[in-house]
Motif scaffolding. Structure first.
Motif, PDB file in Angstrom:
ATOM      1  N   UNK A 154      -5.640 -18.436  -1.410  1.00 57.68           N
ATOM      2  CA  UNK A 154      -4.400 -19.022  -1.937  1.00 57.68           C
ATOM      3  C   UNK A 154      -3.624 -18.065  -2.837  1.00 57.68           C
ATOM      4  N   UNK A 155      -3.541 -16.800  -2.418  1.00 59.16           N
ATOM      5  CA  UNK A 155      -2.712 -15.839  -3.135  1.00 59.16           C
ATOM      6  C   UNK A 155      -1.281 -16.354  -3.084  1.00 59.16           C
ATOM      7  N   UNK A 156      -0.529 -16.287  -4.204  1.00 61.50           N
ATOM      8  CA  UNK A 156       0.833 -16.847  -4.222  1.00 61.50           C
ATOM      9  C   UNK A 156       1.712 -16.299  -3.090  1.00 61.50           C
ATOM     10  N   UNK A 157       2.271 -17.207  -2.298  1.00 65.97           N
ATOM     11  CA  UNK A 157       3.035 -16.823  -1.118  1.00 65.97           C
ATOM     12  C   UNK A 157       4.253 -15.973  -1.473  1.00 65.97           C
ATOM     13  N   UNK A 158       4.916 -16.254  -2.579  1.00 65.35           N
ATOM     14  CA  UNK A 158       6.079 -15.466  -2.991  1.00 65.35           C
ATOM     15  C   UNK A 158       5.722 -14.004  -3.225  1.00 65.35           C
ATOM     16  N   UNK A 159       4.639 -13.762  -3.975  1.00 64.77           N
ATOM     17  CA  UNK A 159       4.174 -12.387  -4.221  1.00 64.77           C
ATOM     18  C   UNK A 159       3.723 -11.734  -2.923  1.00 64.77           C
ATOM     19  N   UNK A 160       3.120 -12.526  -2.076  1.00 64.31           N
ATOM     20  CA  UNK A 160       2.688 -12.034  -0.771  1.00 64.31           C
ATOM     21  C   UNK A 160       3.887 -11.499   0.017  1.00 64.31           C
ATOM     22  N   UNK A 161       4.949 -12.292   0.080  1.00 66.60           N
ATOM     23  CA  UNK A 161       6.142 -11.907   0.844  1.00 66.60           C
ATOM     24  C   UNK A 161       6.786 -10.656   0.255  1.00 66.60           C
ATOM     25  N   UNK A 162       6.933 -10.612  -1.070  1.00 66.15           N
ATOM     26  CA  UNK A 162       7.540  -9.443  -1.713  1.00 66.15           C
ATOM     27  C   UNK A 162       6.729  -8.187  -1.430  1.00 66.15           C
ATOM     28  N   UNK A 163       5.413  -8.272  -1.595  1.00 69.24           N
ATOM     29  CA  UNK A 163       4.579  -7.083  -1.356  1.00 69.24           C
ATOM     30  C   UNK A 163       4.631  -6.647   0.101  1.00 69.24           C
ATOM     31  N   UNK A 170     -15.414 -11.950  -1.382  1.00 67.93           N
ATOM     32  CA  UNK A 170     -16.296 -12.101  -2.532  1.00 67.93           C
ATOM     33  C   UNK A 170     -15.820 -11.265  -3.719  1.00 67.93           C
ATOM     34  N   UNK A 171     -15.277 -10.075  -3.441  1.00 68.01           N
ATOM     35  CA  UNK A 171     -14.942  -9.153  -4.523  1.00 68.01           C
ATOM     36  C   UNK A 171     -13.465  -9.127  -4.898  1.00 68.01           C
ATOM     37  N   UNK A 172     -12.678 -10.075  -4.413  1.00 62.21           N
ATOM     38  CA  UNK A 172     -11.232  -9.974  -4.574  1.00 62.21           C
ATOM     39  C   UNK A 172     -10.657 -10.965  -5.565  1.00 62.21           C
ATOM     40  N   UNK A 173     -10.006 -10.418  -6.598  1.00 55.63           N
ATOM     41  CA  UNK A 173      -9.172 -11.213  -7.482  1.00 55.63           C
ATOM     42  C   UNK A 173      -7.722 -11.008  -7.076  1.00 55.63           C
ATOM     43  N   UNK A 174      -6.805 -11.633  -7.796  1.00 57.12           N
ATOM     44  CA  UNK A 174      -5.384 -11.549  -7.446  1.00 57.12           C
ATOM     45  C   UNK A 174      -4.872 -10.112  -7.470  1.00 57.12           C
ATOM     46  N   UNK A 175      -5.293  -9.325  -8.462  1.00 53.98           N
ATOM     47  CA  UNK A 175      -4.849  -7.927  -8.548  1.00 53.98           C
ATOM     48  C   UNK A 175      -5.330  -7.096  -7.372  1.00 53.98           C
TER      49      UNK A 175
END
Length: 195
Positions: A133-142, A100-105
């Motif tokens: 649906x957080x971007x998979x590319x950013x997910x992998x890098x992080x 509920x409280x989560x944005x992309x940042x």
């Protein structure tokens, strides 16, 4: 039950197949398993300090792949797989509050803090990233940066200080990583609200 699971995971370090078990535990920890890979990684690296970095790479790669599996579970199989897993571990309410409280940042920040210090638990964040649906590319890098930093830092500590650092790591690493995670969160909030 948790103590038996912890002891079983720890016992895997003495096996000839320990590297495979480390990869397996690191993989499933990122999506469905409760015991962190550190439980297996630490005794393995202490018994073979010459292989500490090798074990760190194995744990990092497997953890990232497990995180990707968690993302896919959250994205494509939340009701069938993720929800029952979260309910089993008593993490479903925490998951719903985070959703509920989560944005992309915030998701990116949680990926880093959970990768470094298990706050919140990594499996909750990987599944959440898939659900929103957080971007998979950013997910992998992080995941590579956070999990790699964690395991490589442990490898460095164990290679540099050996057995005396074990007690310190086991007793205080969670606290230190939690403080670092809190500092990251405060920094993020400060930057966000100053702009």
């Amino acid at each position: 039950m948790l103590r038996r699971l912890y002891d079983w995971t720890l016992s895997l370090a003495a096996r000839k197949s320990a590297e495979w078990w480390l990869a397996f535990i690191a993989f499933v920890e990122s999506s469905v398993f409760l015991v962190p890979a550190d439980v297996l990684y630490l005794p393995m690296a202490l018994s073979r300090p010459d292989k500490a970095y090798r074990y760190a790479i194995i744990a990092t790669v497997a953890s990232v792949l497990g995180g990707i599996a968690g993302w896919y579970i959250g994205h494509y199989a939340f009701e069938a797989v993720a929800k029952p897993v979260l309910e089993f571990y008593g993490k479903y309410d925490e998951f719903e509050a985070l959703k509920v409280s989560s944005g992309a940042g915030i998701i990116l920040l949680m990926l880093v803090t959970s990768g470094l210090s298990h706050l919140p638990p990594i499996k909750v964040v990987t599944i959440l990233a898939g659900v929103v649906s957080f971007p998979l590319g950013w997910f992998i890098v992080s995941a590579i940066v956070a999990r790699g930093a964690r395991f490589l830092f442990l490898a460095w500590l164990l290679r540099t200080y050996g057995e005396p650092i074990r007690e310190f790591i086991e007793k205080r690493l969670g606290l230190l990583a939690g403080l670092a995670a809190a500092a990251l969160i405060l920094l993020y909030l400060l930057v966000r609200y100053l702009h």
